[in-house]
Design a protein around this motif. Structure first.
Motif, PDB file in Angstrom:
ATOM      1  N   GLY A 187       0.841  -1.195   0.000  1.00 43.82           N
ATOM      2  CA  GLY A 187       0.000   0.000   0.000  1.00 43.82           C
ATOM      3  C   GLY A 187       0.867   1.232   0.000  1.00 43.82           C
ATOM      4  N   ALA A 188       0.775   2.008  -1.048  1.00 45.48           N
ATOM      5  CA  ALA A 188       1.631   3.187  -1.163  1.00 45.48           C
ATOM      6  C   ALA A 188       0.950   4.414  -0.568  1.00 45.48           C
ATOM      7  CB  ALA A 188       1.955   3.433  -2.626  1.00 45.48           C
ATOM      8  N   PHE A 189       1.600   5.001   0.411  1.00 44.19           N
ATOM      9  CA  PHE A 189       1.092   6.246   0.996  1.00 44.19           C
ATOM     10  C   PHE A 189       2.228   7.264   1.024  1.00 44.19           C
ATOM     11  CE2 PHE A 189      -1.939   3.216   2.723  1.00 44.19           C
ATOM     12  CZ  PHE A 189      -3.135   3.882   2.566  1.00 44.19           C
ATOM     13  N   ALA A 190       2.156   8.232   0.147  1.00 44.32           N
ATOM     14  CA  ALA A 190       3.167   9.284   0.158  1.00 44.32           C
ATOM     15  C   ALA A 190       2.946  10.176   1.372  1.00 44.32           C
ATOM     16  CB  ALA A 190       3.069  10.112  -1.114  1.00 44.32           C
ATOM     17  N   SER A 191       4.039  10.536   2.025  1.00 47.09           N
ATOM     18  CA  SER A 191       3.922  11.452   3.162  1.00 47.09           C
ATOM     19  C   SER A 191       4.099  12.881   2.662  1.00 47.09           C
ATOM     20  CB  SER A 191       5.004  11.129   4.191  1.00 47.09           C
ATOM     21  OG  SER A 191       5.171  12.227   5.067  1.00 47.09           O
ATOM     22  N   PRO A 192       3.091  13.744   2.822  1.00 48.82           N
ATOM     23  CA  PRO A 192       3.256  15.146   2.413  1.00 48.82           C
ATOM     24  C   PRO A 192       4.441  15.808   3.095  1.00 48.82           C
ATOM     25  CG  PRO A 192       0.958  14.671   2.887  1.00 48.82           C
ATOM     26  CD  PRO A 192       1.747  13.475   3.332  1.00 48.82           C
ATOM     27  N   ALA A 193       4.675  15.448   4.354  1.00 44.68           N
ATOM     28  CA  ALA A 193       5.766  16.070   5.106  1.00 44.68           C
ATOM     29  C   ALA A 193       7.135  15.669   4.574  1.00 44.68           C
ATOM     30  CB  ALA A 193       5.660  15.701   6.585  1.00 44.68           C
ATOM     31  N   VAL A 194       7.223  14.497   3.953  1.00 38.74           N
ATOM     32  CA  VAL A 194       8.472  14.082   3.305  1.00 38.74           C
ATOM     33  C   VAL A 194       8.546  14.696   1.919  1.00 38.74           C
ATOM     34  CG1 VAL A 194       9.752  12.116   2.358  1.00 38.74           C
ATOM     35  CG2 VAL A 194       8.676  11.934   4.603  1.00 38.74           C
ATOM     36  N   PHE A 195       7.434  14.632   1.196  1.00 34.88           N
ATOM     37  CA  PHE A 195       7.421  15.103  -0.195  1.00 34.88           C
ATOM     38  C   PHE A 195       7.843  16.570  -0.324  1.00 34.88           C
ATOM     39  CE2 PHE A 195       5.143  16.992  -3.823  1.00 34.88           C
ATOM     40  CZ  PHE A 195       5.739  16.267  -4.840  1.00 34.88           C
ATOM     41  N   VAL A 196       7.454  17.397   0.621  1.00 29.78           N
ATOM     42  CA  VAL A 196       7.783  18.826   0.496  1.00 29.78           C
ATOM     43  C   VAL A 196       9.291  19.094   0.532  1.00 29.78           C
ATOM     44  CG1 VAL A 196       5.618  19.749   1.400  1.00 29.78           C
ATOM     45  CG2 VAL A 196       7.479  19.242   2.971  1.00 29.78           C
TER      46      VAL A 196
END
Lengths: 202, 85
Positions: free
Chosen positions: A104-113
């Motif tokens: 299950g892929a869940f991108a973390s907004p806090a990492v992505f930024v």
């Protein structure tokens, strides 16, 4: 190109478990891991900025270097010109791992930024209320030639009154930061030879 | 419900990297944004991801988050009523 009318006002090195300013070691720590080291440095300098803990490793490194140099700096028109080798690769890998999970892929907004290296300059700008010019370059190694030319051009053109320049690199737990402020008055002449010498300081 | 509230506080502290905050310091009716915990817009996105990942709740409209994320009380009530896992 060297410019005799500009000077290195102050400089900071963060490497090998030490934080130094103008050649004086301000903080050292035996922590082998960067997160523990930089957290200790944060506490040592009594930095009161809870958003620090939300930053990625590259931003924490750049933020701490800027904190050492700009904590007593009242010049608001300070441009930022930073560089490194690894770009934001350390955080890019974390993001890639998060979106590649078969379960299950869940991108973390806090990492992505933080998947751009210039975000660290945004963190510095927010902290020190800078609305100035900024640029981030990727080089194979510390490049004093381009950095000095670029900083001089910003000062000559009047786009900045001072420039926070340098190298801030983080990848796979290895960290290296050499930040310095260029101004009209200072302790050392601003030229590539001086920058190279300071960067190579152990 | 009290277990869920405790769980939410622990998850929020861990996932939002609230380094200087402990579970005991978060009251159930404290505002999570603004004057309360001081969360920001990126934190709001993290909470939306958390709802999906941990509780199987997908918000069709991110604006719904404003009411859901007002406090631990409102979050727990929404999760209890809508969770799918």
């Amino acid at each position: 190109m060297s410019s005799p009318e500009y000077y290195i006002k102050s400089y900071c090195l963060i490497r090998d478990g030490k934080v130094s300013k103008n050649g004086e070691i301000l903080f050292s720590d035996d922590s082998e891991e960067f997160p523990a080291f930089i957290k200790s440095a944060y506490k040592h300098f009594e930095t009161d900025y809870s958003k620090f803990f939300k930053m990625d490793n590259l931003s924490k490194l750049a933020f701490m270097g800027a904190e050492v140099l700009l904590c007593e700096n009242e010049e608001q028109n300070t441009a930022l010109v930073l560089s490194n080798r690894a770009s934001s690769l350390d955080t890019d890998r974390k993001h890639q791992a998060a979106i590649s999970k078969e379960s299950g892929a869940f991108a973390s907004p806090a990492v992505f930024v933080y998947t751009l290296p210039n975000i660290c300059m945004g963190e510095i700008s927010i902290r020190h209320k800078l609305y100035s010019e900024n640029s981030f370059f990727i080089f194979a190694e510390f490049n004093p030639y381009l950095l000095s030319d670029y900083a001089n051009d910003l000062l000559i053109s009047g786009k900045a009154n001072e420039v926070l320049c340098g190298w801030v690199d983080y990848d796979k737990g290895k960290y290296d930061a050499f930040l310095y402020v260029i101004a009209k008055k200072g302790m050392l002449p601003h030229n590539t030879g001086e920058l190279t010498k300071l960067y190579r300081t152990k | 419900m009290s277990e869920l509230k405790q769980e939410l506080k622990e998850k929020i502290i861990e996932q939002l990297n609230l380094e200087d905050v402990s579970v005991d310091e978060i009251a159930n009716d404290d505002p999570l944004f603004g004057e309360g915990l001081g969360l920001d817009s990126i934190d709001a996105l993290e909470l939306i991801v958390m709802l999906d990942k941990d509780y199987g709740i997908r918000l069709a409209d991110p604006k719904e988050g404003r009411k859901i994320f007002e406090s631990i009380d409102t979050m727990a009530a929404y999760i209890a009523a809508n969770r799918t896992n």
